[in-house]
Motif scaffolding. Structure first.
Motif, PDB file in Angstrom:
ATOM      1  N   ARG B  57       0.882  -1.267  -0.045  1.00  0.00           N
ATOM      2  CA  ARG B  57       0.004   0.019  -0.071  1.00  0.00           C
ATOM      3  C   ARG B  57       0.967   1.304  -0.034  1.00  0.00           C
ATOM      4  O   ARG B  57       1.860   1.388   0.529  1.00  0.00           O
ATOM      5  CB  ARG B  57      -0.832  -0.059   1.250  1.00  0.00           C
ATOM      6  N   ILE B  58       0.332   2.440  -0.780  1.00  0.00           N
ATOM      7  CA  ILE B  58       0.969   3.491  -0.829  1.00  0.00           C
ATOM      8  C   ILE B  58       0.099   4.710  -0.317  1.00  0.00           C
ATOM      9  O   ILE B  58      -0.855   4.972  -0.639  1.00  0.00           O
ATOM     10  CB  ILE B  58       1.311   4.108  -2.064  1.00  0.00           C
ATOM     11  N   LEU B  59       0.369   5.222   0.939  1.00  0.00           N
ATOM     12  CA  LEU B  59      -0.441   6.154   1.557  1.00  0.00           C
ATOM     13  C   LEU B  59       0.267   7.478   1.342  1.00  0.00           C
ATOM     14  O   LEU B  59       1.291   7.755   1.645  1.00  0.00           O
ATOM     15  CB  LEU B  59      -0.658   6.144   2.889  1.00  0.00           C
ATOM     16  N   PHE B  60      -0.665   8.460   0.746  1.00  0.00           N
ATOM     17  CA  PHE B  60       0.051   9.848   0.761  1.00  0.00           C
ATOM     18  C   PHE B  60      -0.953  10.761   1.460  1.00  0.00           C
ATOM     19  O   PHE B  60      -2.092  10.967   0.881  1.00  0.00           O
ATOM     20  CB  PHE B  60       0.029  10.165  -0.831  1.00  0.00           C
ATOM     21  N   GLN B  61      -0.464  11.722   2.285  1.00  0.00           N
ATOM     22  CA  GLN B  61      -1.267  12.553   3.154  1.00  0.00           C
ATOM     23  C   GLN B  61      -2.559  11.879   3.722  1.00  0.00           C
ATOM     24  O   GLN B  61      -3.665  12.406   3.635  1.00  0.00           O
ATOM     25  CB  GLN B  61      -1.729  13.704   2.355  1.00  0.00           C
ATOM     26  N   GLY B  62      -2.360  10.658   3.980  1.00  0.00           N
ATOM     27  CA  GLY B  62      -3.465   9.825   4.681  1.00  0.00           C
ATOM     28  C   GLY B  62      -4.487   8.905   3.784  1.00  0.00           C
ATOM     29  O   GLY B  62      -5.148   8.431   4.147  1.00  0.00           O
ATOM     30  N   ARG B  63      -3.924   9.297   2.336  1.00  0.00           N
ATOM     31  CA  ARG B  63      -4.758   8.806   1.447  1.00  0.00           C
ATOM     32  C   ARG B  63      -4.133   7.596   0.602  1.00  0.00           C
ATOM     33  O   ARG B  63      -2.997   7.829   0.333  1.00  0.00           O
ATOM     34  CB  ARG B  63      -5.238   9.872   0.396  1.00  0.00           C
ATOM     35  N   ASP B  64      -5.014   6.448   0.469  1.00  0.00           N
ATOM     36  CA  ASP B  64      -4.479   5.469  -0.226  1.00  0.00           C
ATOM     37  C   ASP B  64      -4.364   5.790  -1.547  1.00  0.00           C
ATOM     38  O   ASP B  64      -5.491   5.850  -2.540  1.00  0.00           O
ATOM     39  CB  ASP B  64      -5.407   4.357  -0.032  1.00  0.00           C
ATOM     40  N   ILE B  65      -3.130   5.673  -2.346  1.00  0.00           N
ATOM     41  CA  ILE B  65      -3.092   6.236  -3.794  1.00  0.00           C
ATOM     42  C   ILE B  65      -2.444   5.036  -4.520  1.00  0.00           C
ATOM     43  O   ILE B  65      -2.063   5.147  -5.584  1.00  0.00           O
ATOM     44  CB  ILE B  65      -2.309   7.217  -3.874  1.00  0.00           C
ATOM     45  N   THR B  66      -2.342   3.881  -4.018  1.00  0.00           N
ATOM     46  CA  THR B  66      -1.994   2.684  -4.651  1.00  0.00           C
ATOM     47  C   THR B  66      -2.385   2.400  -6.062  1.00  0.00           C
ATOM     48  O   THR B  66      -1.959   2.162  -6.914  1.00  0.00           O
ATOM     49  CB  THR B  66      -2.222   1.385  -3.886  1.00  0.00           C
TER      50      THR B  66
END
Lengths: 296, 242
Positions: B57-66
């Motif tokens: 998983r990739i989280l960016f600013q708390g959002r899952d951007i995977t």
């Protein structure tokens, strides 16, 4: 002398239609490095649909022209979706795309035949009101002038669009490097679809003008221009839009000059293709090609 | 700001990146170092969405951007300056910068251009030159400037010093230092581990697709294992940190 001048003018008219056909052809090649061999079939359908709109739906050509052009553009989207997009990830997508575009060309041609019949058809009399001018012994009709103006206008608009607009620049970015464009935030698939839309719309417009110019449309009329279009974009330099315009004019002129000089039309295609051959001997990348040679 | 958990990237049967986890805190420079082929660039490309994540998983600013597409990630503020620069050679310097701002509102453009041209005067001078005619160093400046035009929240910088003369390498790292001072969050991939560690607060060491070491950059720089494997003799004079 008058005959020569007349032929030069005629060459300009037909050359502008070749140019318009070829800019669409070369646009897709420039962006994707793929030859869309269904371009000629879209050209045919554009012409036939315009005819249908005028003849059966009773529209004026001024309305039928943009509608049929739009229809051709939509065919481009369909082409991309069916013939190219599914193959894009493959290592051999250039070749497989070429083949599937041939399949689409055959399907389009069959559809045209089924819908419009195999016979040669023409726009009804009076579709365009024709004035005839005699200037210094050269006969020019308002139809011919209109064709050149429309073709020139579309080519200028395309050039400005590609040079100046945000989408135009994104198209150039994708043409240069899909990866770079992607990292810059360009929706590459969207841009490719737009490219097909524009390319096919121009191809369809060329088909309408061609049908008006020769006063004949047939489901197989694309074949006559397919090879010429290919020759024109090679002549101009693959992927080069100004090259395609210039190549179209050069090709049109060499055709009519051959007829003027030899007095018969038997040698027309032979000479035109010989000119192509000769120019490529001197400039292998075409008139305005970037000199980029592809490795085998 | 960025949180990667158990990320695996495969090219066919080959797992180029295996189960890596890393974190980048806002306002810091984090570096990813390691030998050629360790999977550093692949990691950045997975963060940009250019290659898909097989797992993790990739989280960016708390959002899952995977599963976001590359252009959506650029819109979110994740901007990569790729290895090899990838300037658009047939377009002008100015057009390259315009393309950098592709996902930004047009109203920002003037101020953005003014800012990068002030930082990189050479780009103002050569505004109308085709990018392909620039020297390697100038192209790297252009690539960085183009990346900044996107107003990145997180800048992914892939081998910015690769193939540049020593003087230019210093210039590039000075720029990274300046960006850091300006509060820019950066994930830096470098083979030049010594330089990378000097500008970073935290670092990860990759080998064969895995993260084998991590820690504060200062600490890694004084780790004998890191010194012998990645920094060689170059760190004989750690006092020269300037």
């Amino acid at each position: 002398m008058n005959l020569l001048a007349q032929q030069l003018v005629n060459g300009l008219f037909i050359g502008s239609v070749y140019g318009l056909f070829a800019v669409g052809y070369t646009l897709v090649f420039g962006v994707l490095d793929i030859l869309n061999l269904a371009h000629a079939a879209v050209f045919t359908l554009g012409g036939l649909v315009a005819l249908w709109l005028v003849q059966t739906a009773g529209m004026s050509i001024w309305l039928a022209f943009p509608l049929a052009t739009l229809f051709a553009g939509l065919l481009g989207l369909l082409l991309n979706q069916v013939a190219f997009a599914p193959l894009r990830k493959r290592a051999d997508s250039q070749f497989s795309g070429l083949i599937s575009s041939i399949a689409m060309a055959i399907i389009f041609e069959a559809v045209a035949m089924g819908l419009f019949g195999a016979r040669s058809v023409r726009f009804p009399q009076g579709t365009v009101s024709v004035h005839i001018w005699h200037i210094a012994g050269v006969t020019i009709t308002s139809l011919q002038v209109g064709i050149v103006l429309v073709a020139a206008l579309l080519m200028v608009v395309l050039t400005l669009f590609i040079q100046r607009t945000r989408i135009g620049k994104a198209i150039r970015a994708v043409a240069e490097s899909e990866r770079a464009a992607m990292l810059l935030g360009v929706n590459v698939n969207g841009i490719i679809a737009s490219t097909f839309l524009i390319s096919s719309a121009l191809g369809g417009a060329a088909g309408i003008l061609y049908g008006l110019y020769f006063d004949a449309l047939a489901p197989d009329m694309g074949r006559s221009i397919e090879l010429k279009g290919l020759a024109v974009i090679i002549l101009g330099g693959m992927g080069s839009i100004p090259g395609a315009i210039l190549g179209g004019l050069a090709f049109g002129l060499s055709e009519v000059l051959t007829v003027a000089i030899t007095g018969t039309s038997n040698l027309r295609d032979a000479v035109a293709f010989t000119v192509l051959f000769a120019i490529l001997l001197i400039r292998p990348s075409g008139l305005l090609g970037r000199g980029k040679m592809r490795e085998a | 700001m960025l949180e990667v958990a158990g990320l695996t990237v495969s090219y066919g049967p080959i797992e180029a990146v295996r189960e890596i986890s890393l974190r980048v805190t806002e306002g810091t420079v984090v570096s990813l170092v390691g030998p050629n082929g360790a999977g550093k660039s692949t990691t950045l490309n997975a963060l940009s969405g250019v290659v898909p994540a097989a797992r993790g998983r990739i989280l960016f600013q708390g959002r899952d951007i995977t599963h976001l597409s590359p252009h959506q990630r650029v819109s979110q503020g994740i901007v990569q300056i790729p290895e090899g620069r990838l300037v658009l050679a047939g377009m002008t310097v100015r057009e390259n910068l315009e393309m950098g701002a592709y996902r930004r509102p047009a109203s920002e453009f003037k101020a953005g251009i003014a800012a990068v041209e002030a930082r990189f005067p050479i780009l103002a001078e050569r505004r109308n030159a085709l990018a392909g005619t620039l020297s390697g160093g100038e192209q790297q400046m252009l690539a960085i400037a183009r990346g900044l035009m996107a107003r990145p929240k997180l800048l992914l910088l892939d081998e910015p010093s690769l193939g540049l003369a020593p003087l230019l390498v210093k210039t590039i790292f000075d720029i990274v230092g300046e960006l850091r001072s300006g509060g820019q969050t950066i994930l830096l991939v470098e083979q030049n581990a010594r330089q990378a560690l000097l500008v970073s607060s935290h670092a990860y060491v990759m080998e064969n697709g895995k993260i084998v070491l991590e820690g504060p950059a200062q600490q890694l720089m004084s780790d004998p294992a890191v010194i012998s494997t990645y920094l060689g003799q170059a760190l004989d004079a750690p006092a020269s940190v300037a």
